[in-house]
Each structure stands twice: as C-alpha cells, then as structure tokens.
Design an enzyme around this catalytic site. Structure first.
Site, PDB file in Angstrom:
ATOM      1  N   LYS A   1       9.900  29.293 -58.162  1.00  0.00           N
ATOM      2  CA  LYS A   1      10.943  29.372 -57.862  1.00  0.00           C
ATOM      3  C   LYS A   1      11.877  29.262 -60.242  1.00  0.00           C
ATOM      4  O   LYS A   1      11.826  30.069 -60.241  1.00  0.00           O
ATOM      5  CB  LYS A   1      12.210  28.396 -57.902  1.00  0.00           C
ATOM      6  CG  LYS A   1      12.405  28.424 -56.255  1.00  0.00           C
ATOM      7  CD  LYS A   1      13.213  27.784 -54.974  1.00  0.00           C
ATOM      8  CE  LYS A   1      13.233  27.063 -53.800  1.00  0.00           C
ATOM      9  NZ  LYS A   1      13.593  26.677 -53.405  1.00  0.00           N
TER      10      LYS A   1
ATOM     11  N   GLU B   1      17.540  34.406 -53.821  1.00  0.00           N
ATOM     12  CA  GLU B   1      17.325  35.491 -52.719  1.00  0.00           C
ATOM     13  C   GLU B   1      19.496  35.356 -52.472  1.00  0.00           C
ATOM     14  O   GLU B   1      20.106  36.585 -52.236  1.00  0.00           O
ATOM     15  CB  GLU B   1      16.573  35.407 -51.788  1.00  0.00           C
ATOM     16  CG  GLU B   1      15.478  35.266 -52.260  1.00  0.00           C
ATOM     17  CD  GLU B   1      14.868  33.796 -52.942  1.00  0.00           C
ATOM     18  OE1 GLU B   1      15.584  33.003 -53.357  1.00  0.00           O
ATOM     19  OE2 GLU B   1      13.352  34.055 -53.110  1.00  0.00           O
TER      20      GLU B   1
ATOM     21  N   HIS C   1      -2.637  42.842 -27.570  1.00  0.00           N
ATOM     22  CA  HIS C   1      -3.315  44.047 -28.276  1.00  0.00           C
ATOM     23  C   HIS C   1      -3.362  44.084 -29.462  1.00  0.00           C
ATOM     24  O   HIS C   1      -3.241  45.144 -30.027  1.00  0.00           O
ATOM     25  CB  HIS C   1      -2.114  45.035 -27.400  1.00  0.00           C
ATOM     26  CG  HIS C   1      -2.233  45.451 -25.775  1.00  0.00           C
ATOM     27  ND1 HIS C   1      -3.257  46.130 -25.209  1.00  0.00           N
ATOM     28  CD2 HIS C   1      -0.931  44.721 -24.905  1.00  0.00           C
ATOM     29  CE1 HIS C   1      -3.093  45.537 -23.784  1.00  0.00           C
ATOM     30  NE2 HIS C   1      -1.891  44.617 -24.220  1.00  0.00           N
TER      31      HIS C   1
HETATM   32  O1  F6P Z   1      12.961  27.489 -49.643  1.00  0.00           O
HETATM   33  C1  F6P Z   1      12.761  26.799 -50.046  1.00  0.00           C
HETATM   34  C2  F6P Z   1      13.850  25.678 -49.553  1.00  0.00           C
HETATM   35  O2  F6P Z   1      14.393  24.814 -50.202  1.00  0.00           O
HETATM   36  C3  F6P Z   1      13.841  25.592 -48.445  1.00  0.00           C
HETATM   37  O3  F6P Z   1      13.318  24.400 -47.764  1.00  0.00           O
HETATM   38  C4  F6P Z   1      15.490  25.740 -48.068  1.00  0.00           C
HETATM   39  O4  F6P Z   1      15.123  26.071 -46.365  1.00  0.00           O
HETATM   40  C5  F6P Z   1      15.892  27.612 -48.555  1.00  0.00           C
HETATM   41  O5  F6P Z   1      15.000  27.195 -49.919  1.00  0.00           O
HETATM   42  C6  F6P Z   1      17.398  27.708 -48.621  1.00  0.00           C
HETATM   43  O6  F6P Z   1      18.133  27.130 -49.510  1.00  0.00           O
HETATM   44  P1  F6P Z   1      19.490  26.844 -49.765  1.00  0.00           P
HETATM   45  O7  F6P Z   1      20.138  26.464 -47.889  1.00  0.00           O
HETATM   46  O8  F6P Z   1      19.535  25.680 -50.428  1.00  0.00           O
HETATM   47  O9  F6P Z   1      19.572  27.730 -49.869  1.00  0.00           O
END
Ligand code: F6P
Length: 526
Positions: free
Chosen positions: A516, A217, A388
C-alpha cells in the site's frame, strides 16, 4: 509485547504427534473404515445445529487424543478466556479482540478497559435498525426522490466488502423486496461504471464502508461516485444519498456525510471480523434488520458452544486441530472449501481473507520465527462447478488437498430435487477422495466392459484413484440467517485456535502495508 516465547514445535505433544504420524501414515482410510464398523458415527460432533463428520480424516481415536492435548498444552483455552475478557491480545497494535461483543445479548458483559462494549454495540445496532427500517419504509429518501431507495451501493474492500457480498448471496432467498444491493470494491473502475449505468441517482443510496476511511480503492470509488451524483443532482444530494460506516469521524465530516447517516465501530473490531458490526449495514439493508439480528444470534450461539464445550467435542477446535494435523504433520499446503449450495459461492473467498490475513504469518507473538508451517492456503468454489473444473487435481494430482464439504439438508431454492442431486454428488466425491479406486478394481471394471488385455494394461495407471485424501462434511438443516451466523463464527474461532496453537497474533495484518505504502509513493511520483 512481553508475551512469553512458546514455539509450537517445542510442546511435548508436538513430538508425540510426529511419532504418531509416522505410525499412521501407511494406514489408509479404507483400512480404517474396514477395521471399525462404527467409525462413521464415532468421528462426528454436533452442536448448535451444525454437524461435523470428520470420519474421512486420517485420524484414529489416539490421533484425536493427541490433538486435543495439543490444544490444552498450547493454552488455547487460556487465550480464549483472555479474548472474551477484552484483554489486549492483539499485542502489536495493543488492542482488544472483541468481535464476539458485536453479537452480544443485551445482558452479556464485554468491556475494553472502561468501555462498556455491549452497551455501545447495542446503541449502534439500534441506530442501524432505525435507519434500515426508515429506508425500507421510504421515510428516508434520496435527494429529489418521491419514492423509496431502490438501490444500495456498498463501496468498500476486504473486510468492508467480502462479508457483505458473501452474506447477500447466501441469503438471497431472505432478501428485502424492493431494494437491490450492489457491491463495489476494485479500484479499476469497472464495477463502479457497470453499477452506475444501471441505477437512478435519485433512488440510489451509497454506503461508504471503511474502518479507516483511508483505503485507496474505497476512497477513489467513493469520490468518483460522489462526483457522478453531484453532476446529476447537485452537491446537496451528497448529504441525502450517502451514508458511511467508519471509525474515522473526521474523514466522514470532510466527505460530507450527514451526521444521522453515519455508523461507527471500534478499534477492537478487525476488518475481517467486522461483518457483525455496522459494516453489515448494506447486508442489513438487503435482508432486513430482523434477519440481520438472526445472523448475530447465530454467531452468539456458536460463541457459547466454543466457550463451553470440551476440546474433543468443540467444533471450532476440532476443525482447527484437523487443519493443523493436515498442514503441519502431513504437509498439505492448501485446503479446499467446497459448498454444495451455490448461494455459498462467495464463502470460500470470505474465508480466504479470514484465514490468510489472520494466520499468514512467519513470526510468533514475541517476534521470533514460528518454526512450523502456518497459514493454510484456502481456496474453493461451489461444489458442482468445481467438480467440472479442478476436482481432477484433487482426485489424481500429486498433491493432497484436504477439503471441507459444506451443505444444508434442505435446498435454498424451490428446486429441492436438484439440491438432492447435489448432495448425492457431494457424498460421491467425498467417497471417491477417501477410498479411491485400486488397480484391481480398474482392471476388473475394464475387463467387464470387454476391453482387451493390452488396452487394460495401458489404461489402468491412468484410471487408478489413490484415495486416502481427507475431507470433512459440515451439514446443517437449512441455510438461513441464523445458520450463516453460526458458520461464520465457527470458522472465526477455528482461525483463532490455529493462531493460538501456532502462537501467532492472528489479529494484525502488517503484511498488507508495504505494498500500500509503495503504491501511494508511486502515485505521488516518488
Ligand atoms: O487489506 C488490508 C485491509 O486493512 C483489511 O484488513 C481490511 O479489511 C481492508 O484493508 C479494508 O480496510 P478499511 O475498512 O479500513 O477500508
């Protein structure tokens, strides 16, 4: 990974608690208050300016004796010492758990083997200070810009986003003038598109925040932002308008992050415990370094309390033991967090990751089945909005949802009278949950309003509030950076104590990996 097997349910006190629960279950909170006029003052603990009132929990003095014995028998204090001493208590990843070192005083001693963590932490904090101050003073500027940065865009997710977003909202009234901070986390592109529509590329600083620098992401948003910037200002802008926070130096090189604009941290900081580290850079840019350091100071004050207070007056221990009491003995599956200060509106979401990624586990430290319910489901919303929307279920639903009400005495805006109304509402809701409304009270009320008997009979069951629904009140003077630090550390240590009792490794998160991996395989056409 040779930790000894120690199922919670085999601790002698666990059976004692089960027996005690059977005895206490028929006793309701009305009776407990009626039989002890001093109850409202007795079931209260206060430390570091935070007051916990747990008189509306379904507990007696005997319950509290047994629960504190649970902490002792489970070896919470021993694990606590091991964490602070830098032992590798994250056994599946063979890592120390030293987020407490991130708020260390310069003379505190924290080590991971040969590494002097305190010194490393302060070196990064000092570098952050120089950077943040220079950005605010307009000494560090964007490519082609004559003026200072006006916008910061944090790109990160999970622990690299939630604390920043929560902190920016909570401390809005402490914000630095002249700079707006935006947060982008989701992969779908909508947040990015909306922010890019609003900002000027020359005066926008992007902060890529990712412990691993491999998170899909974050990388997809970061590359899209990079492209947008390069399209408008040319490739040279990347080195001026991007900063990064990561443990992955090679990936920062590959992205083109300027060596002076990168801030590191260490593998002994878990993502969901990292807001105190350079991960808080965008927060520090939003509130100023003095406020960020005050936030750290608050965390440290709570650490000292957690380390030194006996279990029966130790706030994180009490919160954890009450949560275990509700979760494991009364079968409450979820817990609501209800702040009566809209600035704490993202606090429930922040606590969700902290609790559920830490203790949403089904095996103990040695890999054997845990055997008792773990991982309270945390949810919530700023109080009056929640009244609410979902309070109906809290008051009259078939499930019991224990609640933490959280509020400052002083409001966080200039409208103090409105805050006072909010506090009155909070108190009213806590009373309604605890004491409910009996059939006799409903009938008397309807009769006083002149309703005919058949109508009273028909309406009564719908208006009964069963009550006996537990809640705690967490109060403090005002929501400032130091207090926010105390609150965050309070819940961090609460999660630690829960994990210690359940014998979990609260510091890994293998459960997020499979999804993932599958997504990556599918993206690659596998
Ligand atoms: O969702 C899993 C995770 O590894 C979390 O523990 C972490 O905070 C997040 O993804 C983001 O990870 P990174 O800081 O390595 O991008």
């Amino acid at each position: 990974m040779n930790d000894e097997s120690r199922p919670a349910a085999r601790l002698p006190v666990w059976q004692a608690l089960k027996t005690h629960k059977r005895k206490i279950a028929p006793v309701n909170l009305r009776t407990l208050f009626a039989s002890d006029p001093g109850r409202a003052d007795a079931f209260v603990a206060e430390a570091a300016g935070i007051r916990l009132d747990y008189s509306r929990q379904r507990v007696t003095a005997q319950t509290m004796r047994l629960l504190t014995r649970l902490a002792v028998e489970a070896g919470v204090e021993d694990l606590r010492s091991r964490m602070f001493a830098g032992e590798h208590i994250n056994n599946t990843e063979d890592r120390a758990v030293l987020h407490v070192a991130l708020r260390a005083g310069r003379r505190d001693r924290y080590r991971d083997g040969k590494q002097n963590c305190t010194a490393d932490v302060h070196a990064v904090l000092d570098a952050m200070s120089r950077f943040v101050d220079a950005v605010h003073a307009g000494k560090i500027r964007g490519h082609g810009s004559r003026g200072p940065f006006t916008d910061v865009v944090n790109i990160g997710i999970g622990g690299s986003d939630l604390g920043i977003e929560m902190g920016l909202k909570a401390l809005h009234h402490h914000r630095q003038a002249g700079i707006r901070v935006h947060t982008i986390s989701n992969i779908d592109g909508t947040q990015l598109a909306d922010v890019l529509d609003e900002v000027d590329p020359r005066t926008t600083l992007f902060v890529i925040c990712s412990k691993t620098f491999t998170t899909q992401e974050t990388l997809s948003n970061a590359h899209a932002a990079r492209q947008w910037l390069a399209d408008q200002l040319g490739e040279a802008a990347v080195g001026r308008n991007f900063a990064a926070v990561s443990t992955n130096h090679a990936a920062m090189d590959a992205f083109g992050i300027h060596p002076d604009y990168r801030f590191g941290f260490w593998d002994w900081v878990g993502g969901r415990y990292s807001i105190w580290s350079a991960v808080g850079l965008s927060l520090a840019l939003g509130i100023g370094m003095n406020n960020f350091r005050a936030f750290l100071k608050g965390g440290r004050a709570m650490d000292r309390h957690f380390l030194s207070a006996p279990p029966d007056s130790n706030l994180p221990m009490l919160l954890a033991l009450l949560a275990i009491w509700n979760n494991d003995f009364f079968g409450a599956e979820t817990q609501a967090v209800l702040p009566y200060d809209a600035r704490l509106g993202r606090f429930p979401a922040f606590l969700q990751q902290m609790h559920m990624e830490s203790n949403g586990k089904r095996v103990r430290r040695d890999g054997k089945a845990v055997g008792v319910p773990t991982g309270t489901i945390i949810w919530g919303e700023a109080g009056n909005n929640a009244q609410h929307s979902f309070y109906q279920l809290l008051h009259q639903g078939t499930r019991v949802v224990p609640a933490d009400f959280i509020a400052p005495d002083q409001g966080s805006s200039r409208f103090q009278d409105q805050h006072r109304l909010g506090l009155i509402n909070m108190e009213a809701q806590a009373r309604a949950l605890a004491f409910g409304q009996t059939a006799e009270e409903v009938r008397a009320d309807l009769a006083a309003r002149g309703l005919a008997n058949p109508r009273i009979r028909a309406l009564t069951p719908h208006k009964i509030h069963p009550g006996n629904r537990p809640s705690s009140l967490i109060r403090f003077r005002r929501l400032d950076p130091e207090t926010l630090g105390k609150l965050v550390a309070l819940y961090e240590h609460k999660v630690f104590v829960e994990g210690a009792v359940w014998d979990l490794n609260s510091f890994d998160q293998w459960g997020v990996e499979l999804g993932k991996k599958l997504a990556k395989e599918m993206e690659a056409g596998g």
